[in-house]
Motif scaffolding. Structure first.
Motif, PDB file in Angstrom:
ATOM      1  N   SER A 108       0.825  -1.219   0.000  1.00  0.00           N
ATOM      2  CA  SER A 108       0.000   0.000   0.000  1.00  0.00           C
ATOM      3  C   SER A 108       0.854   1.262   0.000  1.00  0.00           C
ATOM      4  O   SER A 108       0.319   2.361  -0.183  1.00  0.00           O
ATOM      5  CB  SER A 108      -0.934  -0.002   1.213  1.00  0.00           C
ATOM      6  OG  SER A 108      -0.205   0.159   2.426  1.00  0.00           O
ATOM      7  N   LEU A 109       2.149   1.129   0.213  1.00  0.00           N
ATOM      8  CA  LEU A 109       3.026   2.292   0.285  1.00  0.00           C
ATOM      9  C   LEU A 109       3.446   2.751  -1.119  1.00  0.00           C
ATOM     10  O   LEU A 109       3.448   1.953  -2.064  1.00  0.00           O
ATOM     11  CB  LEU A 109       4.270   1.960   1.118  1.00  0.00           C
ATOM     12  CG  LEU A 109       4.016   1.607   2.580  1.00  0.00           C
ATOM     13  CD1 LEU A 109       5.322   1.178   3.249  1.00  0.00           C
ATOM     14  CD2 LEU A 109       3.390   2.774   3.327  1.00  0.00           C
ATOM     15  N   PRO A 110       3.825   4.015  -1.260  1.00  0.00           N
ATOM     16  CA  PRO A 110       4.272   4.513  -2.565  1.00  0.00           C
ATOM     17  C   PRO A 110       5.506   3.771  -3.064  1.00  0.00           C
ATOM     18  O   PRO A 110       6.368   3.371  -2.275  1.00  0.00           O
ATOM     19  CB  PRO A 110       4.599   5.993  -2.279  1.00  0.00           C
ATOM     20  CG  PRO A 110       3.848   6.333  -1.034  1.00  0.00           C
ATOM     21  CD  PRO A 110       3.788   5.073  -0.239  1.00  0.00           C
ATOM     22  N   GLY A 111       5.574   3.565  -4.371  1.00  0.00           N
ATOM     23  CA  GLY A 111       6.728   2.915  -4.976  1.00  0.00           C
ATOM     24  C   GLY A 111       6.808   1.427  -4.758  1.00  0.00           C
ATOM     25  O   GLY A 111       7.869   0.822  -4.927  1.00  0.00           O
ATOM     26  N   ARG A 112       5.686   0.810  -4.430  1.00  0.00           N
ATOM     27  CA  ARG A 112       5.697  -0.622  -4.135  1.00  0.00           C
ATOM     28  C   ARG A 112       4.942  -1.438  -5.193  1.00  0.00           C
ATOM     29  O   ARG A 112       4.310  -2.443  -4.875  1.00  0.00           O
ATOM     30  CB  ARG A 112       5.093  -0.870  -2.749  1.00  0.00           C
ATOM     31  CG  ARG A 112       5.923  -0.293  -1.593  1.00  0.00           C
ATOM     32  CD  ARG A 112       7.215  -1.076  -1.433  1.00  0.00           C
ATOM     33  NE  ARG A 112       8.063  -0.560  -0.368  1.00  0.00           N
ATOM     34  CZ  ARG A 112       7.909  -0.837   0.923  1.00  0.00           C
ATOM     35  NH1 ARG A 112       6.907  -1.599   1.319  1.00  0.00           N
ATOM     36  NH2 ARG A 112       8.754  -0.344   1.806  1.00  0.00           N
ATOM     37  N   SER A 113       5.051  -1.018  -6.429  1.00  0.00           N
ATOM     38  CA  SER A 113       4.364  -1.745  -7.502  1.00  0.00           C
ATOM     39  C   SER A 113       4.941  -3.145  -7.699  1.00  0.00           C
ATOM     40  O   SER A 113       4.307  -4.016  -8.306  1.00  0.00           O
ATOM     41  CB  SER A 113       4.470  -0.963  -8.815  1.00  0.00           C
ATOM     42  OG  SER A 113       5.829  -0.746  -9.171  1.00  0.00           O
ATOM     43  N   PHE A 114       6.155  -3.384  -7.182  1.00  0.00           N
ATOM     44  CA  PHE A 114       6.787  -4.706  -7.324  1.00  0.00           C
ATOM     45  C   PHE A 114       6.173  -5.744  -6.385  1.00  0.00           C
ATOM     46  O   PHE A 114       6.416  -6.947  -6.546  1.00  0.00           O
ATOM     47  CB  PHE A 114       8.287  -4.603  -7.046  1.00  0.00           C
ATOM     48  CG  PHE A 114       8.631  -4.169  -5.652  1.00  0.00           C
ATOM     49  CD1 PHE A 114       8.766  -5.098  -4.625  1.00  0.00           C
ATOM     50  CD2 PHE A 114       8.818  -2.825  -5.354  1.00  0.00           C
ATOM     51  CE1 PHE A 114       9.077  -4.689  -3.331  1.00  0.00           C
ATOM     52  CE2 PHE A 114       9.138  -2.414  -4.056  1.00  0.00           C
ATOM     53  CZ  PHE A 114       9.264  -3.345  -3.049  1.00  0.00           C
ATOM     54  N   VAL A 115       5.377  -5.318  -5.411  1.00  0.00           N
ATOM     55  CA  VAL A 115       4.814  -6.241  -4.425  1.00  0.00           C
ATOM     56  C   VAL A 115       3.640  -6.998  -5.046  1.00  0.00           C
ATOM     57  O   VAL A 115       2.699  -6.398  -5.563  1.00  0.00           O
ATOM     58  CB  VAL A 115       4.353  -5.491  -3.161  1.00  0.00           C
ATOM     59  CG1 VAL A 115       3.729  -6.463  -2.158  1.00  0.00           C
ATOM     60  CG2 VAL A 115       5.525  -4.756  -2.515  1.00  0.00           C
ATOM     61  N   THR A 116       3.702  -8.327  -4.994  1.00  0.00           N
ATOM     62  CA  THR A 116       2.622  -9.148  -5.536  1.00  0.00           C
ATOM     63  C   THR A 116       1.504  -9.288  -4.509  1.00  0.00           C
ATOM     64  O   THR A 116       1.743  -9.154  -3.292  1.00  0.00           O
ATOM     65  CB  THR A 116       3.139 -10.547  -5.904  1.00  0.00           C
ATOM     66  OG1 THR A 116       3.580 -11.216  -4.713  1.00  0.00           O
ATOM     67  CG2 THR A 116       4.305 -10.457  -6.890  1.00  0.00           C
ATOM     68  N   PRO A 117       0.296  -9.564  -4.941  1.00  0.00           N
ATOM     69  CA  PRO A 117      -0.827  -9.706  -3.999  1.00  0.00           C
ATOM     70  C   PRO A 117      -0.577 -10.767  -2.923  1.00  0.00           C
ATOM     71  O   PRO A 117      -0.966 -10.589  -1.769  1.00  0.00           O
ATOM     72  CB  PRO A 117      -1.995 -10.094  -4.902  1.00  0.00           C
ATOM     73  CG  PRO A 117      -1.647  -9.495  -6.242  1.00  0.00           C
ATOM     74  CD  PRO A 117      -0.161  -9.627  -6.353  1.00  0.00           C
ATOM     75  N   ASP A 118       0.080 -11.857  -3.294  1.00  0.00           N
ATOM     76  CA  ASP A 118       0.322 -12.928  -2.322  1.00  0.00           C
ATOM     77  C   ASP A 118       1.303 -12.513  -1.236  1.00  0.00           C
ATOM     78  O   ASP A 118       1.276 -13.061  -0.126  1.00  0.00           O
ATOM     79  CB  ASP A 118       0.866 -14.171  -3.029  1.00  0.00           C
ATOM     80  CG  ASP A 118      -0.206 -14.906  -3.821  1.00  0.00           C
ATOM     81  OD1 ASP A 118      -1.402 -14.659  -3.555  1.00  0.00           O
ATOM     82  OD2 ASP A 118       0.158 -15.700  -4.693  1.00  0.00           O
ATOM     83  N   ASN A 119       2.196 -11.572  -1.559  1.00  0.00           N
ATOM     84  CA  ASN A 119       3.232 -11.171  -0.607  1.00  0.00           C
ATOM     85  C   ASN A 119       3.071  -9.726  -0.158  1.00  0.00           C
ATOM     86  O   ASN A 119       4.056  -9.045   0.136  1.00  0.00           O
ATOM     87  CB  ASN A 119       4.622 -11.377  -1.230  1.00  0.00           C
ATOM     88  CG  ASN A 119       4.926 -12.833  -1.486  1.00  0.00           C
ATOM     89  OD1 ASN A 119       4.488 -13.701  -0.751  1.00  0.00           O
ATOM     90  ND2 ASN A 119       5.662 -13.102  -2.550  1.00  0.00           N
ATOM     91  N   ASP A 120       1.830  -9.276  -0.077  1.00  0.00           N
ATOM     92  CA  ASP A 120       1.531  -7.910   0.351  1.00  0.00           C
ATOM     93  C   ASP A 120       1.309  -7.906   1.865  1.00  0.00           C
ATOM     94  O   ASP A 120       0.299  -8.410   2.365  1.00  0.00           O
ATOM     95  CB  ASP A 120       0.288  -7.397  -0.379  1.00  0.00           C
ATOM     96  CG  ASP A 120       0.013  -5.926  -0.123  1.00  0.00           C
ATOM     97  OD1 ASP A 120       0.558  -5.368   0.853  1.00  0.00           O
ATOM     98  OD2 ASP A 120      -0.764  -5.327  -0.890  1.00  0.00           O
TER      99      ASP A 120
END
Length: 279
Positions: A108-120
């Motif tokens: 949910s933080l800025p610049g975290r587009s690399f985070v996948t739904p499973d590992n959020d």
């Protein structure tokens, strides 16, 4: 009479200055002794369990008989495919630290587009995060046979919602490394969020200057590396890394270089002894 009084005052002032200087020297001596009788402590940490840890970093450390801390993601294929090499690294004195089972980060933080739904991490419950970290401890113990180690927050994320999830893990680890930069005296270190300097392309001179500053200030300096000579988009040049290690080795008489678990245990013992409160 006036002359005598002035002379007496001068003598008292000289004596006072002498006491102040002596006190300063004693304080400096005490500060210099708290890090295993060295001027400072330096910890070399390497994140994410990547091939260059085993191919570049560990051979460089072993060539100089220096010890580091490697924060392993349990699900990394580099752990499962090269498990025996990690076991040998631990036998050589390197710490296998816990970097969580799946390296969850707060998407949910800025610049975290690399985070996948499973590992959020923002979608985790606290109990899930805690359980996965403990499972990773079990895996690491199966590799190195050790029960005591340190933790490193994936992406430096401390909370799930408003909850500091590490609060439930205080008894599972000797300490936890964060990502905020800073040099800290032994009194200032917070073992649940230890400061460090992340390295990404900085020169050998930059890193060596940090070491010199730590020696001057009698503080703890923690380096955070990812790639060493490649293997990760966060990287340090292989030659720069080598120059840092050689500088540390050349000044080993003044620098305590040790895995994070050893330094954290030392800090914990010092802080709980009451010495910090009396200085």
């Amino acid at each position: 009479m006036i002359t005598y009084t002035i002379r007496n005052m001068k003598l008292k002032n000289i004596a006072l200055i002498g006491l102040l200087l002596t006190g300063t020297q004693i304080t400096k001596a005490q500060n210099a002794q708290v890090w295993n009788n060295k001027q400072c402590a330096v910890v070399l940490t390497y994140d994410d369990a990547i091939n260059v840890d085993l191919d570049n970093a560990i051979p460089a450390l072993d060539s100089l008989n220096l010890k580091g801390t490697f924060y392993l993601i349990g699900s990394s294929p580099v752990v499962s495919l090269r498990m025996q090499e990690w076991r040998v690294a631990a036998q050589h004195g390197h710490e296998l630290g816990n970097h969580a089972l799946f390296h969850p980060c707060d998407g949910s933080l800025p610049g975290r587009s690399f985070v996948t739904p499973d590992n959020d991490l923002s979608k985790y419950t606290v109990s899930r995060a805690v359980n996965e970290i403990r499972i990773n401890n079990t895996l690491l113990k199966a590799i190195d046979g050790k029960s005591l180690r340190t933790f490193a927050y994936p992406c430096g994320d401390l909370k799930i919602g408003d909850v500091f999830f590490y609060n439930q893990l205080q008894n599972d680890f000797a300490g936890a490394r964060g990502v905020a930069p800073g040099l800290q005296t032994i009194d200032q270190v917070k073992l649940d969020n230890i400061d460090c300097y992340g390295i990404n392309g900085q020169s050998a001179e930059y890193m060596i200057n940090l070491v010199k500053k730590a020696m001057e200030t009698h503080t703890l300096l923690v380096f955070l590396f990812h790639g060493v000579g490649g293997g990760h988009n966060i990287n340090v040049d292989l030659a720069a890394h080598s120059k840092l290690l050689h500088y540390l080795k050349e000044n080993e008489k003044d620098i305590w270089i040790a895995p994070m678990v050893d330094v954290a245990e030392h800090i914990k013992k010092y802080q709980s002894s009451g010495q910090a409160a009396t200085k």
